[in-house]
Design a protein around this motif. Structure first.
Motif, PDB file in Angstrom:
ATOM      1  N   ALA A 158      11.721 -88.852  10.808  1.00  0.00           N
ATOM      2  CA  ALA A 158      10.724 -88.860  11.888  1.00  0.00           C
ATOM      3  C   ALA A 158      10.135 -90.251  12.046  1.00  0.00           C
ATOM      4  O   ALA A 158       9.903 -90.726  13.160  1.00  0.00           O
ATOM      5  N   THR A 159       9.895 -90.916  10.893  1.00  0.00           N
ATOM      6  CA  THR A 159       9.343 -92.276  10.978  1.00  0.00           C
ATOM      7  C   THR A 159      10.270 -93.193  11.742  1.00  0.00           C
ATOM      8  O   THR A 159       9.824 -93.990  12.582  1.00  0.00           O
ATOM      9  N   ILE A 160      11.579 -93.061  11.461  1.00  0.00           N
ATOM     10  CA  ILE A 160      12.520 -93.938  12.158  1.00  0.00           C
ATOM     11  C   ILE A 160      12.496 -93.667  13.649  1.00  0.00           C
ATOM     12  O   ILE A 160      12.482 -94.578  14.480  1.00  0.00           O
ATOM     13  N   TYR A 161      12.476 -92.380  13.998  1.00  0.00           N
ATOM     14  CA  TYR A 161      12.458 -92.053  15.419  1.00  0.00           C
ATOM     15  C   TYR A 161      11.226 -92.636  16.096  1.00  0.00           C
ATOM     16  O   TYR A 161      11.279 -93.137  17.213  1.00  0.00           O
ATOM     17  N   ILE A 162      10.088 -92.526  15.389  1.00  0.00           N
ATOM     18  CA  ILE A 162       8.869 -93.060  15.991  1.00  0.00           C
ATOM     19  C   ILE A 162       8.982 -94.553  16.187  1.00  0.00           C
ATOM     20  O   ILE A 162       8.558 -95.109  17.209  1.00  0.00           O
ATOM     21  N   LYS A 163       9.595 -95.213  15.181  1.00  0.00           N
ATOM     22  CA  LYS A 163       9.782 -96.658  15.345  1.00  0.00           C
ATOM     23  C   LYS A 163      10.667 -96.970  16.527  1.00  0.00           C
ATOM     24  O   LYS A 163      10.476 -97.951  17.241  1.00  0.00           O
ATOM     25  N   LEU A 164      11.666 -96.108  16.724  1.00  0.00           N
ATOM     26  CA  LEU A 164      12.562 -96.319  17.866  1.00  0.00           C
ATOM     27  C   LEU A 164      11.928 -95.863  19.168  1.00  0.00           C
ATOM     28  O   LEU A 164      12.534 -95.977  20.225  1.00  0.00           O
ATOM     29  N   LYS A 166      11.500 -92.879  20.087  1.00  0.00           N
ATOM     30  CA  LYS A 166      12.156 -91.705  20.654  1.00  0.00           C
ATOM     31  C   LYS A 166      11.295 -90.508  20.310  1.00  0.00           C
ATOM     32  O   LYS A 166      11.559 -89.773  19.356  1.00  0.00           O
ATOM     33  N   TYR A 167      10.232 -90.337  21.077  1.00  0.00           N
ATOM     34  CA  TYR A 167       9.219 -89.375  20.656  1.00  0.00           C
ATOM     35  C   TYR A 167       9.682 -87.919  20.684  1.00  0.00           C
ATOM     36  O   TYR A 167       9.358 -87.165  19.773  1.00  0.00           O
ATOM     37  N   PRO A 168      10.403 -87.488  21.690  1.00  0.00           N
ATOM     38  CA  PRO A 168      10.819 -86.080  21.657  1.00  0.00           C
ATOM     39  C   PRO A 168      11.661 -85.772  20.430  1.00  0.00           C
ATOM     40  O   PRO A 168      11.498 -84.717  19.795  1.00  0.00           O
ATOM     41  N   ALA A 170      11.517 -87.304  17.587  1.00  0.00           N
ATOM     42  CA  ALA A 170      10.618 -87.275  16.426  1.00  0.00           C
ATOM     43  C   ALA A 170       9.927 -85.927  16.325  1.00  0.00           C
ATOM     44  O   ALA A 170       9.837 -85.308  15.252  1.00  0.00           O
ATOM     45  N   ALA A 171       9.437 -85.457  17.482  1.00  0.00           N
ATOM     46  CA  ALA A 171       8.734 -84.170  17.450  1.00  0.00           C
ATOM     47  C   ALA A 171       9.683 -83.060  17.026  1.00  0.00           C
ATOM     48  O   ALA A 171       9.300 -82.147  16.270  1.00  0.00           O
ATOM     49  N   THR A 172      10.936 -83.148  17.505  1.00  0.00           N
ATOM     50  CA  THR A 172      11.887 -82.094  17.118  1.00  0.00           C
ATOM     51  C   THR A 172      12.095 -82.076  15.613  1.00  0.00           C
ATOM     52  O   THR A 172      12.127 -81.006  14.991  1.00  0.00           O
ATOM     53  N   ILE A 173      12.239 -83.280  15.052  1.00  0.00           N
ATOM     54  CA  ILE A 173      12.452 -83.333  13.607  1.00  0.00           C
ATOM     55  C   ILE A 173      11.239 -82.751  12.876  1.00  0.00           C
ATOM     56  O   ILE A 173      11.378 -82.021  11.880  1.00  0.00           O
ATOM     57  N   LEU A 174      10.046 -83.068  13.389  1.00  0.00           N
ATOM     58  CA  LEU A 174       8.866 -82.536  12.720  1.00  0.00           C
ATOM     59  C   LEU A 174       8.855 -81.028  12.788  1.00  0.00           C
ATOM     60  O   LEU A 174       8.459 -80.334  11.843  1.00  0.00           O
ATOM     61  N   ALA A 193       3.060 -80.681   9.619  1.00  0.00           N
ATOM     62  CA  ALA A 193       4.201 -81.034  10.466  1.00  0.00           C
ATOM     63  C   ALA A 193       3.938 -80.642  11.910  1.00  0.00           C
ATOM     64  O   ALA A 193       4.194 -81.421  12.842  1.00  0.00           O
ATOM     65  N   TYR A 194       3.384 -79.433  12.106  1.00  0.00           N
ATOM     66  CA  TYR A 194       3.149 -78.997  13.481  1.00  0.00           C
ATOM     67  C   TYR A 194       2.113 -79.866  14.162  1.00  0.00           C
ATOM     68  O   TYR A 194       2.260 -80.262  15.322  1.00  0.00           O
ATOM     69  N   LEU A 195       1.047 -80.166  13.428  1.00  0.00           N
ATOM     70  CA  LEU A 195       0.032 -81.028  14.022  1.00  0.00           C
ATOM     71  C   LEU A 195       0.615 -82.378  14.380  1.00  0.00           C
ATOM     72  O   LEU A 195       0.338 -82.948  15.442  1.00  0.00           O
ATOM     73  N   GLY A 196       1.488 -82.896  13.486  1.00  0.00           N
ATOM     74  CA  GLY A 196       2.137 -84.169  13.778  1.00  0.00           C
ATOM     75  C   GLY A 196       2.957 -84.110  15.054  1.00  0.00           C
ATOM     76  O   GLY A 196       2.921 -85.025  15.880  1.00  0.00           O
ATOM     77  N   ALA A 197       3.671 -82.990  15.229  1.00  0.00           N
ATOM     78  CA  ALA A 197       4.491 -82.856  16.436  1.00  0.00           C
ATOM     79  C   ALA A 197       3.618 -82.875  17.681  1.00  0.00           C
ATOM     80  O   ALA A 197       3.926 -83.543  18.678  1.00  0.00           O
ATOM     81  N   ILE A 198       2.493 -82.149  17.609  1.00  0.00           N
ATOM     82  CA  ILE A 198       1.609 -82.114  18.782  1.00  0.00           C
ATOM     83  C   ILE A 198       1.084 -83.509  19.093  1.00  0.00           C
ATOM     84  O   ILE A 198       1.044 -83.936  20.253  1.00  0.00           O
ATOM     85  N   ILE A 199       0.703 -84.227  18.060  1.00  0.00           N
ATOM     86  CA  ILE A 199       0.172 -85.575  18.294  1.00  0.00           C
ATOM     87  C   ILE A 199       1.234 -86.477  18.897  1.00  0.00           C
ATOM     88  O   ILE A 199       0.955 -87.269  19.806  1.00  0.00           O
ATOM     89  N   VAL A 200       2.467 -86.339  18.412  1.00  0.00           N
ATOM     90  CA  VAL A 200       3.536 -87.178  18.960  1.00  0.00           C
ATOM     91  C   VAL A 200       3.725 -86.891  20.436  1.00  0.00           C
ATOM     92  O   VAL A 200       3.875 -87.810  21.260  1.00  0.00           O
ATOM     93  N   TYR A 201       3.700 -85.618  20.798  1.00  0.00           N
ATOM     94  CA  TYR A 201       3.841 -85.292  22.217  1.00  0.00           C
ATOM     95  C   TYR A 201       2.710 -85.881  23.037  1.00  0.00           C
ATOM     96  O   TYR A 201       2.900 -86.403  24.135  1.00  0.00           O
TER      97      TYR A 201
END
Lengths: 296, 261
Positions: A158-164, A166-168, A170-174, A193-201
């Motif tokens: 997820a960290t890598i995706y966020i760096k890239l 690629k937010y969706p 990242a959220a999927t991985i979370l 994890a769920y809260l993290g996904a919501i924040i990423v969105y």
């Protein structure tokens, strides 16, 4: 003994393995030992290309000796050396082969460890490949029922995706992390994890997705009862009201500080984008039914 | 003569000449065989003491000690009230040497006692009949309203004191809120750490189990190997072979020495 020239060791080992008229069957055992020594010597001498080659040959020798464990170990060393060289696709290749050999041994944990090592080596340079390796590692563990170990891998992916950015993804991985946590009853990790996904969105300004995500997660009992749920509902309501101050205040709370630090960074940068646009969007949603009523 | 002997002799002499002790005679004359008079005297003394305490309580500055004294007074009053029926019974008994007027007087005294006892101020005196509407609450004598029903304009006016007090109260409340907030944050962190530790330990459990089985297996393998090794070594070390080895060695050394000599 033969601690002298690694070149000589290599040639000797080669001779042992080549089948000629005088030699009808290759002596893999001694060859494997010689290859290993040569490879170590090369590594110390910092001749990475030759070391890599030697490791590869050692691994093949061990395979012939039907000891996949040692073969896999040599493959890993070859991968590490290739990393020094900078042949990125070779790195991935070596680590993958090592992981397959480990699976042959029936040991899934080292297999995923090998892939994780490969992924970490490739994080900086070829992040896509790294993410691939991480996901493969996670699936290996999940197949074997060891999801607990997969948490860290998911988080790294997820960290890598966020760096890239690629937010969706990242959220999927979370969300997948949440699923794995659910399987082993790790409630705290799941909720985080769920809260993290919501924040990423929300960070990606995809309010609709965030709401959908929140609704999906609210159906899960464990999440419903947790602190993170309350925080998420407060955050979303602050968003619908467009209250920037409230959002800023909320993200300073301790619930966010317990999450992964990449996600904390995202949260502190909230609210992004145009809150009024979000408000308009949610307002529009309510107006449309009225329009339809007017027509009829 | 020892001290004890002196004491005994003194006692005996005192007893013999007791009848010449005027003060003692006076006292005992007053209450002699008369149970009533005795009890009455005791009650009187108690009432006096209680009145004194009541005076002290009314002069008392410290509210806590005033309250304590009042409570004591109330207890004594209750006890005295219990004594009154006994006194009444005794009053009806005829005692020799008592004139009829005195008898009547005794009865009157006993009747007057309860009122006197009640009249002792104990800090809970209400104006019972005066406050008409609150007659019902007179039974809860401890609760009293200072104003006796006068709620005029001044009554609800905030004095300076009460304003200051209210401000102080608000400030203290705010400070407490802040402190509680900090505690809450700390607790949040602790909770998170505890949860994570919990999950980590859950993760370690199967690993440790695996280690356990592997170590058990290794230990049993070692035991097996040890046993076999012991058998082999004892077989090798059997005395006969050993001696033969030594003898042969000596022979060879002897031959070598002979050859080299």
């Amino acid at each position: 003994m033969a601690s002298s020239d690694p070149e000589k060791l290599m040639s000797k080992a080669d001779k042992l393995t080549k089948l000629t008229l005088t030699r009808w069957s290759a002596d893999w055992r001694s060859a494997a030992g010689l290859y290993e020594q040569a490879a170590n010597a090369f590594r110390l001498a910092k001749e990475y290309e030759k070391a890599k080659l030697a490791f590869e040959k050692a691994s093949k020798a061990q395979e012939m000796l039907s000891s996949p464990w040692d073969a896999a170990k040599h493959m890993e060393s070859a991968g590490a050396v290739a990393k020094e060289l900078g042949n990125w696709n070779e790195v991935a290749d070596f680590y993958r082969r090592a992981s397959n050999l480990y699976i042959e041994c029936g040991r899934s944990q080292p297999a995923s460890d090998a892939l994780a090592k490969g992924a970490r080596a490739l994080e900086e340079t070829v992040p896509d490949e790294a993410v691939q390796l991480y996901t493969e590692a996670c699936s290996i563990l999940e197949e074997d029922g060891k999801e607990q170990m997969a948490f860290d891998l998911y988080r790294a992916a997820a960290t890598i995706y966020i760096k890239l950015e690629k937010y969706p993804d990242a959220a999927t991985i979370l969300l997948r992390l949440g699923l794995a946590a659910d399987n082993c009853k790790a409630v705290n990790s799941q909720c985080k994890a769920y809260l993290g996904a919501i924040i990423v969105y929300l960070y990606a300004q995809d309010f609709k997705q965030a709401e959908k995500c929140y609704n999906d997660c609210s159906q899960i009992d464990a999440f419903l009862r947790s602190d993170q749920n309350r925080f998420a509902s407060k955050l979303l309501s602050a968003y619908t009201e467009g209250d920037i101050e409230e959002i800023k205040r909320l993200v300073q709370s301790s619930t966010v500080s317990n999450l992964d630090h990449m996600i904390i960074r995202l949260a502190r940068k909230l609210p992004t984008g145009d809150l009024s646009a979000l408000k308009a969007y949610s307002g529009k949603e309510q107006e449309e039914p009225l329009d339809e009523d007017d027509l009829t | 003569m020892s001290v004890i002997d002196i004491l005994t002799r003194v006692d005996a002499i005192c007893k013999k000449y007791d009848k010449y002790d005027i003060d003692k005679q006076n006292d005992s004359n007053v209450s002699g065989d008369d149970a009533f008079a005795r009890l009455y005297g005791v009650v009187e003394a108690d009432i006096e003491a209680t009145l004194q305490k009541a005076e002290q309580a009314s002069k008392e500055k410290n509210r806590a000690s005033a309250v304590a004294l009042n409570a004591e007074i109330r207890r004594t009053k209750a006890k005295l009230l219990e004594e009154v029926p006994k006194l009444q019974r005794l009053a009806f008994k005829k005692v020799k040497g008592l004139s009829s007027e005195e008898f009547v007087a005794r009865n009157d005294l006993v009747q007057a006692l309860p009122d006197r006892i009640q009249a002792i101020p104990d800090g809970s005196a209400t104006a019972p009949k005066a406050s008409g509407g609150w007659g019902a609450s007179a039974s809860r004598a401890e609760i009293r309203f200072d104003s006796d029903g006068r709620f005029d304009d001044e009554y609800f006016q905030q004095t300076e004191e009460s304003n200051k007090f209210r401000q102080e109260f608000e400030m203290q409340k705010m400070k407490q809120d802040q402190g509680l907030d900090m505690i809450a944050e700390g607790l949040d962190t602790l909770k998170n750490m505890a949860h994570d530790m919990n999950e980590e330990l859950d993760r370690q459990v199967p690993l440790v189990d695996e280690i356990d089985t592997k170590v058990d297996k290794a230990a049993s393998d070692l035991k097996n190997t040890n046993v076999r090794l012991k058998k082999t070594v004892t077989q090798l070390r059997s005395s006969r072979n050993f001696c033969i080895d030594i003898i042969l060695l000596c022979i060879i050394l002897g031959i070598a020495a002979y050859l080299y000599k």
